[in-house]
Design an enzyme around this catalytic site. Structure first.
Site, PDB file in Angstrom:
ATOM      1  N   ASP A  14       0.720  -1.187  -0.130  1.00 60.64           N
ATOM      2  CA  ASP A  14       0.096   0.194  -0.075  1.00 60.64           C
ATOM      3  C   ASP A  14       0.848   1.168  -0.098  1.00 60.64           C
ATOM      4  OD1 ASP A  14      -2.211  -1.700   0.089  1.00 60.64           O
ATOM      5  OD2 ASP A  14      -2.312  -1.398   2.326  1.00 60.64           O
ATOM      6  N   GLY A  41      -4.509  -4.070  -3.858  1.00 59.45           N
ATOM      7  CA  GLY A  41      -5.357  -3.050  -3.847  1.00 59.45           C
ATOM      8  C   GLY A  41      -4.740  -1.935  -4.445  1.00 59.45           C
ATOM      9  N   GLN A 231       1.995  -5.911  -3.251  1.00 60.37           N
ATOM     10  CA  GLN A 231       2.766  -6.142  -1.771  1.00 60.37           C
ATOM     11  C   GLN A 231       3.793  -5.195  -1.427  1.00 60.37           C
ATOM     12  OE1 GLN A 231       1.548  -9.527  -3.149  1.00 60.37           O
ATOM     13  NE2 GLN A 231      -0.286  -8.549  -2.561  1.00 60.37           N
TER      14      GLN A 231
HETATM   15  P1  GDP Z   1      -0.775   0.474  -3.279  1.00 59.69           P
HETATM   16  O1  GDP Z   1      -1.411  -0.930  -3.021  1.00 59.69           O
HETATM   17  O2  GDP Z   1       0.600   0.498  -3.264  1.00 59.69           O
HETATM   18  O3  GDP Z   1      -1.148   0.603  -4.811  1.00 59.69           O
HETATM   19  O4  GDP Z   1      -1.505   1.308  -2.593  1.00 59.69           O
HETATM   20  P2  GDP Z   1      -2.980   1.716  -2.101  1.00 59.69           P
HETATM   21  O5  GDP Z   1      -3.809   1.914  -3.255  1.00 59.69           O
HETATM   22  O6  GDP Z   1      -3.309   0.553  -1.630  1.00 59.69           O
HETATM   23  O7  GDP Z   1      -2.895   2.643  -0.992  1.00 59.69           O
HETATM   24  C1  GDP Z   1      -2.316   3.856  -1.380  1.00 59.69           C
HETATM   25  C2  GDP Z   1      -3.257   4.906  -1.022  1.00 59.69           C
HETATM   26  O8  GDP Z   1      -2.668   6.478  -1.046  1.00 59.69           O
HETATM   27  C3  GDP Z   1      -4.261   5.244  -2.074  1.00 59.69           C
HETATM   28  O9  GDP Z   1      -5.690   5.666  -1.440  1.00 59.69           O
HETATM   29  C4  GDP Z   1      -3.779   6.362  -2.693  1.00 59.69           C
HETATM   30  O10 GDP Z   1      -4.766   7.166  -3.838  1.00 59.69           O
HETATM   31  C5  GDP Z   1      -3.057   7.286  -1.903  1.00 59.69           C
HETATM   32  N1  GDP Z   1      -1.920   7.987  -2.325  1.00 59.69           N
HETATM   33  C6  GDP Z   1      -1.050   7.751  -3.186  1.00 59.69           C
HETATM   34  N2  GDP Z   1      -0.078   8.589  -3.235  1.00 59.69           N
HETATM   35  C7  GDP Z   1      -0.456   9.558  -2.117  1.00 59.69           C
HETATM   36  C8  GDP Z   1       0.351  10.833  -1.684  1.00 59.69           C
HETATM   37  O11 GDP Z   1       1.405  11.237  -2.249  1.00 59.69           O
HETATM   38  N3  GDP Z   1      -0.657  11.388  -1.076  1.00 59.69           N
HETATM   39  C9  GDP Z   1      -1.732  11.212  -0.229  1.00 59.69           C
HETATM   40  N4  GDP Z   1      -2.460  12.022   0.501  1.00 59.69           N
HETATM   41  N5  GDP Z   1      -2.433   9.877  -0.829  1.00 59.69           N
HETATM   42  C10 GDP Z   1      -1.706   9.077  -1.750  1.00 59.69           C
HETATM   43  P1  IMO Z   2      -0.843  -4.117  -2.286  1.00 65.02           P
HETATM   44  O1  IMO Z   2      -0.539  -4.797  -3.420  1.00 65.02           O
HETATM   45  C1  IMO Z   2      -1.122  -4.519   2.115  1.00 65.02           C
HETATM   46  C2  IMO Z   2      -1.044  -8.651   3.583  1.00 65.02           C
HETATM   47  C3  IMO Z   2      -2.433  -9.225   4.418  1.00 65.02           C
HETATM   48  C4  IMO Z   2      -1.689 -10.274   5.312  1.00 65.02           C
HETATM   49  C5  IMO Z   2      -0.468 -10.848   4.589  1.00 65.02           C
HETATM   50  C6  IMO Z   2      -0.892 -12.144   3.951  1.00 65.02           C
HETATM   51  O2  IMO Z   2      -2.165  -3.522  -2.262  1.00 65.02           O
HETATM   52  O3  IMO Z   2       0.227  -3.303  -1.390  1.00 65.02           O
HETATM   53  P2  IMO Z   2      -2.552 -12.762   1.933  1.00 65.02           P
HETATM   54  O4  IMO Z   2      -3.828 -12.236   1.533  1.00 65.02           O
HETATM   55  O5  IMO Z   2      -1.525 -12.442   0.951  1.00 65.02           O
HETATM   56  O6  IMO Z   2      -2.481 -14.210   2.313  1.00 65.02           O
HETATM   57  O7  IMO Z   2      -1.858 -12.036   3.284  1.00 65.02           O
HETATM   58  O8  IMO Z   2      -0.084  -9.822   3.577  1.00 65.02           O
HETATM   59  N1  IMO Z   2      -1.214  -8.164   2.258  1.00 65.02           N
HETATM   60  C7  IMO Z   2      -1.000  -6.987   2.021  1.00 65.02           C
HETATM   61  N2  IMO Z   2      -0.965  -5.756   2.839  1.00 65.02           N
HETATM   62  N3  IMO Z   2      -1.011  -4.504   0.815  1.00 65.02           N
HETATM   63  C8  IMO Z   2      -1.267  -5.638  -0.174  1.00 65.02           C
HETATM   64  O9  IMO Z   2      -1.066  -5.548  -1.422  1.00 65.02           O
HETATM   65  C9  IMO Z   2      -1.306  -6.975   0.654  1.00 65.02           C
HETATM   66  N4  IMO Z   2      -1.410  -8.308  -0.006  1.00 65.02           N
HETATM   67  C10 IMO Z   2      -1.299  -8.928   1.128  1.00 65.02           C
HETATM   68  O10 IMO Z   2      -2.899  -8.011   4.899  1.00 65.02           O
HETATM   69  O11 IMO Z   2      -1.012  -9.499   6.508  1.00 65.02           O
HETATM   70 MG    MG Z   3      -2.678  -1.493  -1.933  1.00 59.08          MG
END
Ligand code: GDP
Ligand code: IMO
Ligand code: MG
Length: 436
Positions: A14, A41, A231
């Site tokens: 994330d 996600g 991840q």
């Molecule tokens: P990913 O799994 O690595 O693609 O990240 P996620 O989408 O799960 O979580 C990142 C969150 O932070 C999302 O809601 C993005 O829209 C938001 N985001 C990304 N870059 C920035 C930033 O520089 N500032 C803020 N405030 N939000 C950001």
């Molecule tokens: P993105 O790509 C954050 C975490 C889960 C759990 C562990 C194992 O959005 O960064 P799993 O479902 O893979 O067996 O879960 O890994 N986890 C993540 N945490 N971002 C993700 O993906 C994750 N994918 C799995 O919360 O701790």
């Molecule tokens: Mg994510």
């Protein structure tokens, strides 16, 4: 001969990978996922619209980009169908620009049921899985029992499906769980299974390809390819906080076996991290904050899971862990995300070492997998200014975009880790970035 560039999360996931892949896609012909599945996600925001992608690469919102789900990825057809339909409704028709590797494994409904049963059986020691069937599917892959995308077109697909399903049902029963009344995404198992098969039929519209040939030949022809990680390094099955990890290799090496790319064909490795840290699920998190500051990070950063909606655990930046991740993947360019979340902070802490067995260390000891290390912090002044405001004033060239104190924070990290931070993101929109 072109090389493949890679974008990886360096923390616990994330970090903002979706946003950056989307922002970089105009420079690439192909974006390919190499590991993970719908546990990911990845959020992309522009023009006030927001998309969250799970199985589909984050290049899909850029017209003309080819998106590949590589052999190292695992796919849940019903979830994939939902994603494609969602994009269609928003006006993005994928056509043949989405391609799927024949060798990618399928997540069966019983893999998801088994994931849930395994987690329940673990009780307090549960991993905190996203319950998408990730662990059981990768287990079957290495146990040489899995079903793959290419099997869908084979005559014995149903027989293989039934055999694997029956084996799973036995495993679930041996864990003491009853499938009667078992629900998946709020549905009875039989109803879910029906939708799963509809998903299998639906995804036949996309080309099933030998993506290892496709990508290597594209590179030979001078095409530009970006591999999109899911991840983060601290969730890597080998180097993360095992067993509180995911079940794939999420570091740069994962691109070699997850796409069929030779190590000498790897080009730039973009490593992305948040200006602080978050984690969802169970497992050690040395810099975790349980106080008002942690809550401020969660609220300012909207730190709630893009896949499960769970509140994310929040804490200060962990430099020993970041340096470890940079080492494991040979990161060439760092990208720092979400600095805006700390714009109002008076002071900011950063972990520079751990205290373990009475000594300070910058290494992650083996015990860090299951025990929470005590961090040693450096304290830096906050910048208390918004990049956004500077952006407006910069039109006449009077000010540098990055506030001085933020620049100091960036340099502190660069000096510790030894890799330049070339990209600073200060908001969720695809345009809110500064190239340094
Ligand atoms: P990913 O799994 O690595 O693609 O990240 P996620 O989408 O799960 O979580 C990142 C969150 O932070 C999302 O809601 C993005 O829209 C938001 N985001 C990304 N870059 C920035 C930033 O520089 N500032 C803020 N405030 N939000 C950001
Ligand atoms: P993105 O790509 C954050 C975490 C889960 C759990 C562990 C194992 O959005 O960064 P799993 O479902 O893979 O067996 O879960 O890994 N986890 C993540 N945490 N971002 C993700 O993906 C994750 N994918 C799995 O919360 O701790
Ligand atoms: Mg994510």
């Amino acid at each position: 001969m072109n090389k493949i560039d890679i974008l990886l999360g360096l923390q616990w996931g994330d970090e903002g990978k979706g946003k950056v892949v989307d922002a970089l896609t105009p420079n690439y012909d192909i974006v390919a996922r190499f590991q993970g599945g719908p546990n990911a996600g990845h959020t992309i925001e522009f023009e006030g619209k927001k998309f969250v992608l799970h199985n589909i690469p984050s290049g899909v919102l850029t017209p003309g980009c080819v998106n590949i789900i590589g052999n190292g990825v695992i796919i849940e057809p019903h979830i994939l169908k939902g994603e494609v339909e969602g994009l269609k409704q928003a006006g993005f028709s994928l056509g043949k620009t989405l391609m799927i590797s024949n060798r990618a494994h399928l997540i069966l409904p019983t893999h998801r049921a088994l994931d849930a049963a395994n987690e329940k059986a673990l009780g307090k020691m549960k991993i905190g899985s996203t319950l998408k069937g990730i662990g059981p599917t990768y287990t079957d892959k290495t146990a040489r029992k899995g079903l793959r995308i290419g099997d869908i077109a084979m005559g014995d697909f149903m027989a293989k499906y039934e055999k694997l399903k029956q084996a799973h049902l036995q495993q679930i029963a041996s864990l003491g769980f009853d499938m009667n009344g078992f629900q998946l995404d709020g549905m009875d198992f039989a109803d879910y299974e029906k939708l799963w098969f509809e998903g299998v039929d639906y995804i036949r519209q996309f080309p099933f390809i030998d993506s290892e040939y496709y990508i290597n030949e594209a590179l030979d022809q001078g095409k530009k390819v970006l591999a999109e990680g899911a991840q983060g390094s601290m969730l890597d099955v080998d180097f993360g906080s095992y067993p509180f990890v995911t079940s794939s290799n999420v570091i740069a090496a994962g691109v070699c076996n997850g796409l069929g790319i030779a190590p000498n064909r790897i080009g730039k490795v973009y490593g992305i991290f948040k200006a602080y840290c978050t984690r969802v699920g169970t497992g050690p998190f040395p810099t975790e904050l349980f106080d008002a500051t942690g809550e401020t990070l969660r609220q300012n950063g909207h730190e709630f899971g893009a896949t499960t909606g769970r509140p994310r655990r929040c804490g200060w930046l962990d430099l020993p862990a970041l340096k470890y991740a940079v080492m494991l993947s040979g990161v060439t360019d760092l990208m720092m995300m979400k600095s805006d979340v700390m714009d109002e902070f008076e002071t900011i802490k950063v972990a520079t070492a751990y205290r373990y067995n009475g000594q300070e260390t910058q290494h992650l000891p083996f015990a860090a997998c299951t025990e929470t290390m005590e961090p040693v912090y450096a304290e830096l002044p906050g910048w208390r200014e918004k990049i956004e405001d500077r952006r407006q004033e910069t039109e006449d060239g009077r000010k540098k975009m990055i506030p001085e104190r933020l620049e100091e924070y960036i340099e502190f990290i660069e000096n510790y880790v030894g890799v330049p931070i070339k990209f600073v993101s200060y908001g969720p929109d695809r345009t809110q970035n500064i190239i340094r």
